[in-house]
Motif scaffolding. Structure first.
Motif: not given
Length: 127
Positions: A47-57, A78-83
Motif C-alpha cells: 500500500f505505502w509503496m503504491c501510494l509513494l509511486a502514485l505521488v511521484a507519478a 514521465l509518470s510511467a517512469a515514476g511507476f
C-alpha cells in the motif's frame, strides 16, 4: 450539561466520519495502482509503496505537462517512469501500470457514479 455532552458527541462523530471518508478515498485511489502493479508483476506492491509511486507519478506528470510540445505524451511517459522506478519493474511494465491504473480508476468512477446516481456528464461539466 446535557446539551454540551450531545454537542461534543456530534463533534466526535463528524471527525470520525471525516477520517473514515479520508481513508475510503485513499483506498480508492491507491487500490488501482496496487492491482495494476500486481498484474504487471512489480516487486513492490504494498500500500505505502503504491501510494509513494502514485505521488511521484503525479508530480512527474505535472512536470511533463510543462513541456512546450507534446506535453501530454511527455507527462504520460514521465509518470510511467515514476511507476516503474518506485514499484521495481522495467519501463514497459511501468507504461502498463500507468495504462491499467487509468482504466481501473475510470471503472471505479463509473461504478461509483452508478451506485450513487451521479451523472458522469455532470462530473465532467464541473471540471
Amino acid at each position: 450539561m446535557t446539551d454540551s455532552l450531545v454537542q461534543s458527541n456530534e463533534g466526535r462523530m463528524q471527525y470520525f466520519l471525516i477520517i473514515l471518508f479520508f481513508i475510503l478515498v485513499l483506498f480508492l485511489v491507491v487500490w488501482p495502482v496496487q492491482w495494476a502493479a500486481r498484474m504487471m508483476k512489480a516487486r513492490n506492491t504494498g500500500f505505502w509503496m503504491c501510494l509513494l509511486a502514485l505521488v511521484a507519478a503525479t508530480v512527474l506528470h505535472g512536470l511533463g505537462l510543462l513541456a512546450p510540445a507534446a506535453g501530454l505524451i511527455v507527462a504520460f511517459l514521465l509518470s510511467a517512469a515514476g511507476f516503474a522506478a518506485i514499484l521495481g519493474t522495467d519501463y514497459l511494465r511501468g507504461i502498463g501500470i500507468a495504462i491499467l491504473h487509468f482504466i481501473f480508476s475510470a471503472m471505479i468512477l463509473a461504478l461509483l457514479s452508478l451506485v450513487f446516481g451521479i451523472s458522469l456528464a455532470g462530473l465532467m461539466a464541473g471540471l
